[in-house]
Every structure is written in C-alpha cells, then in structure tokens.
Scaffold this active site. Structure first.
Site, PDB file in Angstrom:
ATOM      1  N   TYR A   1      -3.648 -14.636   0.025  1.00  0.00           N
ATOM      2  CA  TYR A   1      -3.809 -13.357   0.830  1.00  0.00           C
ATOM      3  C   TYR A   1      -3.503 -13.622   2.355  1.00  0.00           C
ATOM      4  O   TYR A   1      -2.730 -12.746   2.785  1.00  0.00           O
ATOM      5  CB  TYR A   1      -5.201 -13.035   0.725  1.00  0.00           C
ATOM      6  CG  TYR A   1      -6.063 -12.324   1.704  1.00  0.00           C
ATOM      7  CD1 TYR A   1      -5.486 -10.773   1.607  1.00  0.00           C
ATOM      8  CD2 TYR A   1      -6.538 -12.577   2.717  1.00  0.00           C
ATOM      9  CE1 TYR A   1      -5.741  -9.684   2.419  1.00  0.00           C
ATOM     10  CE2 TYR A   1      -6.986 -11.307   3.839  1.00  0.00           C
ATOM     11  CZ  TYR A   1      -6.610 -10.100   3.527  1.00  0.00           C
ATOM     12  OH  TYR A   1      -6.834  -9.283   4.404  1.00  0.00           O
TER      13      TYR A   1
ATOM     14  N   LYS B   1      -0.431 -11.428   4.720  1.00  0.00           N
ATOM     15  CA  LYS B   1      -0.775 -10.527   5.946  1.00  0.00           C
ATOM     16  C   LYS B   1       0.248 -11.339   6.939  1.00  0.00           C
ATOM     17  O   LYS B   1       0.694 -10.680   7.878  1.00  0.00           O
ATOM     18  CB  LYS B   1      -1.999 -10.860   6.454  1.00  0.00           C
ATOM     19  CG  LYS B   1      -3.235 -10.198   5.617  1.00  0.00           C
ATOM     20  CD  LYS B   1      -3.101  -8.980   6.115  1.00  0.00           C
ATOM     21  CE  LYS B   1      -3.856  -7.903   5.048  1.00  0.00           C
ATOM     22  NZ  LYS B   1      -3.672  -6.454   5.059  1.00  0.00           N
TER      23      LYS B   1
ATOM     24  N   SER C   1      -5.246  -9.373  10.098  1.00  0.00           N
ATOM     25  CA  SER C   1      -6.518  -9.856  10.043  1.00  0.00           C
ATOM     26  C   SER C   1      -6.563 -11.249  10.502  1.00  0.00           C
ATOM     27  O   SER C   1      -5.342 -11.937  10.992  1.00  0.00           O
ATOM     28  CB  SER C   1      -6.761 -10.429   8.580  1.00  0.00           C
ATOM     29  OG  SER C   1      -7.993 -11.334   8.223  1.00  0.00           O
TER      30      SER C   1
HETATM   31  P1  NAD Z   1     -10.133  -2.123   0.464  1.00  0.00           P
HETATM   32  O1  NAD Z   1      -9.970  -2.618  -0.865  1.00  0.00           O
HETATM   33  O2  NAD Z   1     -11.669  -1.119   0.724  1.00  0.00           O
HETATM   34  O3  NAD Z   1      -9.118  -0.673   1.028  1.00  0.00           O
HETATM   35  C1  NAD Z   1      -7.976  -0.936   0.402  1.00  0.00           C
HETATM   36  C2  NAD Z   1      -7.616   0.420  -0.020  1.00  0.00           C
HETATM   37  O4  NAD Z   1      -6.048   0.148  -0.571  1.00  0.00           O
HETATM   38  C3  NAD Z   1      -8.186   0.593  -1.391  1.00  0.00           C
HETATM   39  O5  NAD Z   1      -8.476   2.062  -1.520  1.00  0.00           O
HETATM   40  C4  NAD Z   1      -7.192   0.566  -2.773  1.00  0.00           C
HETATM   41  O6  NAD Z   1      -7.461   1.263  -3.952  1.00  0.00           O
HETATM   42  C5  NAD Z   1      -5.922   0.603  -1.807  1.00  0.00           C
HETATM   43  N1  NAD Z   1      -4.690  -0.054  -2.329  1.00  0.00           N
HETATM   44  C6  NAD Z   1      -4.467  -1.185  -2.598  1.00  0.00           C
HETATM   45  N2  NAD Z   1      -3.407  -1.457  -2.976  1.00  0.00           N
HETATM   46  C7  NAD Z   1      -2.877  -0.143  -3.434  1.00  0.00           C
HETATM   47  C8  NAD Z   1      -1.385   0.120  -3.597  1.00  0.00           C
HETATM   48  N3  NAD Z   1      -0.453  -0.841  -4.242  1.00  0.00           N
HETATM   49  N4  NAD Z   1      -1.130   1.348  -3.685  1.00  0.00           N
HETATM   50  C9  NAD Z   1      -2.086   2.234  -3.280  1.00  0.00           C
HETATM   51  N5  NAD Z   1      -3.340   1.882  -2.907  1.00  0.00           N
HETATM   52  C10 NAD Z   1      -3.454   0.716  -2.855  1.00  0.00           C
HETATM   53  O7  NAD Z   1      -9.926  -2.789   1.785  1.00  0.00           O
HETATM   54  P2  NAD Z   1     -10.688  -2.475   3.142  1.00  0.00           P
HETATM   55  O8  NAD Z   1     -11.626  -3.635   3.435  1.00  0.00           O
HETATM   56  O9  NAD Z   1     -11.040  -1.046   3.638  1.00  0.00           O
HETATM   57  O10 NAD Z   1      -9.435  -3.438   3.940  1.00  0.00           O
HETATM   58  C11 NAD Z   1      -8.196  -2.422   4.571  1.00  0.00           C
HETATM   59  C12 NAD Z   1      -7.352  -3.210   4.928  1.00  0.00           C
HETATM   60  O11 NAD Z   1      -7.844  -4.011   6.138  1.00  0.00           O
HETATM   61  C13 NAD Z   1      -6.656  -4.151   4.131  1.00  0.00           C
HETATM   62  O12 NAD Z   1      -5.360  -4.391   4.150  1.00  0.00           O
HETATM   63  C14 NAD Z   1      -7.215  -5.740   4.430  1.00  0.00           C
HETATM   64  O13 NAD Z   1      -6.387  -6.721   3.866  1.00  0.00           O
HETATM   65  C15 NAD Z   1      -7.347  -5.536   5.830  1.00  0.00           C
HETATM   66  N6  NAD Z   1      -8.475  -6.139   6.313  1.00  0.00           N
HETATM   67  C16 NAD Z   1      -9.863  -6.091   5.699  1.00  0.00           C
HETATM   68  C17 NAD Z   1     -10.772  -6.909   6.177  1.00  0.00           C
HETATM   69  C18 NAD Z   1     -12.321  -6.700   5.761  1.00  0.00           C
HETATM   70  O14 NAD Z   1     -12.932  -7.653   5.695  1.00  0.00           O
HETATM   71  N7  NAD Z   1     -12.523  -5.668   5.093  1.00  0.00           N
HETATM   72  C19 NAD Z   1     -10.663  -7.886   7.210  1.00  0.00           C
HETATM   73  C20 NAD Z   1      -9.307  -8.063   7.683  1.00  0.00           C
HETATM   74  C21 NAD Z   1      -8.389  -7.015   7.256  1.00  0.00           C
END
Ligand code: NAD
Ligand code: UDP
Length: 336
Positions: free
Chosen positions: A148, A152, A124
C-alpha cells in the site's frame, strides 16, 4: 469551480465534499463504491442542501473519466480513490498496484487529454516508513514497508514527473497523518467494512458494544506509556486542507508535498482515555504483541502547509472523540 472528487463517497472524500460545497466549489463524485456506500453522498446532500452529481465508475475506465471531465466541464480534480488496507495489500499486492497506480495513470492521461491541469492528491504519512526523523518534515527520508505504501510513493512520483514534464500542470500532494473524527452533525463518519484496521473506529465500535475489547498492539514501545504515538487529525480539518489546496493551486507551479497533521502526538492509551471521557463508556482493552510493520511514534511538522496554504488544524483530541461518538452512537451500524 467544478471539482471532480474521485472516491468522493469514501470517508475523507465525503467529508471533503461538505467542505467544498460550503466554500462555493461544485463537487462531482466519481466512485465505484468498492469501499463505500451511495448513502454517504445522500448525507452530504442533506447537510449542504443541494444535489451532488454522482458517477458510478472505476478509475481504470479511461472512457468514463474522459466523459465526466468533459460533460461536467471539470476544472480541478481531488483524487481520493484508492484501496488503503495495509494488511490486505500484503496479501493482494497486484490488486493494489492495479487499482491505485493504474487508476492514477488513467486519471492523469484523461486529465491531460482534456486539459485539466490542477490536482490535489491523497498521500499518506506512510511514505515516511521507519520515521527516522520526528517530527516528520517534507524533506524527511522516504521509505515504505508494505505494498500500500509503495503505491502511495509511486503515485507521488508519477504526479511529480507529470508536473515536471508539463509546466502547466500543478499538484498539491497532501500527506495525511491519522484522520479520525466525524462531521459535527453526527450524520456522517467513518464506516469501515468488516473489522476495523485503524485504532479510532475500533475504539468507537468497542464503546458502542459492537466489539468486546480493543487489542493494543504493544505496551513496550520506547514511549512514555509504552504504547504507540500518532498525530491524529480531525477529518473536517483535513477536509478544509483540501479547500485551501484547491485555492492555493493557481499560485503554485509543479508538485508540492505537504504534511497534513496537527503537529501533536497522542498515545494509544491517551486516545482510549479521551474516548472514554467523551462517550461516558468504558473501552475495555488488553495488551497484545506489536503489530508487524508498526513504528513507535510519528507526528507531523505541519509548518509548510501553514506557510503555503495558510491552513492549520483547529480541532483537538477531545473534539475528535466527541464527534466520532456522536456519529457512532447515532449510527452503531454505520450507513447500513
Ligand atoms: P475510503 O476507502 O473510505 O475511500 C476511498 C474511496 O475510493 C471509496 O469510496 C472507494 O469506493 C473508492 N475507490 C477505490 N478504488 C476505486 C476505483 N478503482 N474506482 C473508483 N473508486 C474507487 O478511504 P479514505 O479513508 O476516505 O481514504 C481516502 C484516500 O486517503 C485514500 O487514497 C487513502 O489511501 C488516503 N489516506 C487515508 C488515510 C486514512 O487513515 N483514512 C490516511 C492516509 C491517506
Ligand atoms: N492500534 C492498536 N490496536 C488496533 C489498531 C491500532 O493498538 O486495533 C495502534 C497501532 O499499533 C498504532 C496506532 O494504534 O500504534 C495507530 O494505528 P492505525 O492503524 O490507526 O494507524 P497507522 O498509524 O498504523 O496508520
């Protein structure tokens, strides 16, 4: 190529599964549904017209990971699974360290045990902390302002160390800027649980009538209109970056950090206006104080991703708003 998609039922993971299927990859989803719904994967299946294996399991369960890597003859992993709410991470840091860092260590151990050596990792722009250099390049100073973000940064370093120790291991570490938007079909999109933390889903819920007004965190930032500026990127552009990263992995040794953004900044007020145009709805708002930990502005220099992956973002802010609105207006309550 058979690809394990951890967190594949989540917002970015589910959209990436669509792009993977459309480019002849075979995604296998591993998710504990702590922040998502199995319905998201059913929507992927209906869009791509094929079944997707789904394993309900937790990233910290080593046996479950070993089993899925072997049983599905996995060749690469895209690792999305993480907890991602900044505010929550401040109140439950240990939960974040355990879920995100322990989960990643367990995955890396299982990959090593089963000789799976290709990884694409969700990082991120939060690793640029105070954003001293704008646009941020991959060499910009790294710092974090909350637990958080710390997870990362630690996960990036863990992966880089594993790559350094094992010449066969290659990883693409994608630093996403601000993912927004939805699949153009309107069948899939972002479905945050509870009150949205992020700007775009909040605006969308106000427009559809689920919330009465947006609170804009500060109109006294040193930016042209006084509101914060971010690099919003369409989730399908982001999904395609993962396809390009998987294709690029065999050419790349070690860990490669790449910014995944558009290279353009849009202010909070500009996004509100664009959403009003796309939806034909008013988005009432009020200005309130700055949110702790926020920065004035940040956007990406995405040129390295173009050089290394041949990828660049295609969609503009108007399209991000149109696609978000198609999803939000068709499914005001998300997947529920
Ligand atoms: P999200 O919460 O929609 O998806 C994350 C998924 O991981 C969910 O389906 C959740 O159920 C699953 N999960 C979490 N912990 C788990 C575990 N211990 N075991 C199995 N499954 C688990 O989030 P997103 O927005 O799709 O983000 C996906 C990735 O991208 C994350 O790593 C997040 O940190 C990163 N990210 C997101 C953003 C954003 O703004 N959405 C920005 C930068 C980085
Ligand atoms: N923001 C806002 N109201 C909200 C949510 C966000 O004014 O309800 C602003 C926030 O202050 C920042 C921008 O929108 O300037 C993007 O915030 P978001 O949480 O979506 O992403 P961040 O860049 O902080 O990860």
């Amino acid at each position: 190529m058979r690809v394990l998609v951890t967190g594949g039922a989540g917002y970015i993971g589910s959209h990436t599964c669509v792009a993977l299927c459309e480019h002849d990859f075979e995604p296998i989803v591993f998710d504990n549904f702590c922040n998502s719904s199995p319905e998201a994967v059913r929507r992927v299946e209906s869009i791509v017209g094929r079944r997707i294996p789904v394993i309900e399991g937790d990233m910290r369960d080593r046996e479950a990971l070993l089993d899925v890597l072997e049983r599905h003859a996995i060749e690469a992993v895209v690792h999305f699974a993480a907890l991602k709410a900044v505010g929550e991470s401040l109140s439950c840091p240990l939960e974040y360290f355990d879920n995100n860092i322990t989960g990643t260590i367990t995955l890396l151990q299982a990959m090593q045990a089963k000789a799976v050596h290709r990884l694409v990792f969700s990082s991120s722009a939060t690793v640029y902390g105070g954003a001293e250099t704008i646009p941020a390049t991959e060499d910009s100073p790294l710092s974090v302002t909350n637990p958080y973000g710390r997870t990362k940064l630690v996960m990036e370093q863990l992966i880089a160390d594993v790559c350094a120790a094992d010449a066969g291991f290659a990883a693409m570490i994608l630093r996403y800027f601000n993912p927004v938007g939805a699949h153009p079909s309107g069948q899939m999109g972002e479905d945050p649980k509870g009150i949205p933390n992020n700007l775009m889903p909040y605006i969308a819920q106000v427009a559809v009538g689920r919330r009465d007004k947006l609170r804009i965190f500060g109109n006294d930032w040193p930016t042209p209109d006084g509101t914060g500026i971010r690099d919003f990127i369409h989730v399908m552009d982001l999904a395609h970056a993962h396809v390009a990263a998987l294709r690029g992995l065999p050419r790349q040794a070690g860990a490669t950090m790449l910014n995944i953004g558009t290279g353009k900044g849009t202010s909070v007020l500009e996004l509100v206006r664009a959403f009003e145009m796309a939806s034909g709805r008013n988005v009432p708002f009020e200005f309130v104080g700055r949110r702790p930990g926020d920065i004035a502005e940040l956007w990406a220099d995405p040129s390295l991703a173009q050089e290394v992956l041949g990828w660049r973002a295609e969609y503009d802010i108007e399209r991000m708003c149109e696609d978000t609105w198609r999803w939000q207006s068709a499914y005001p309550d998300g997947y529920a």
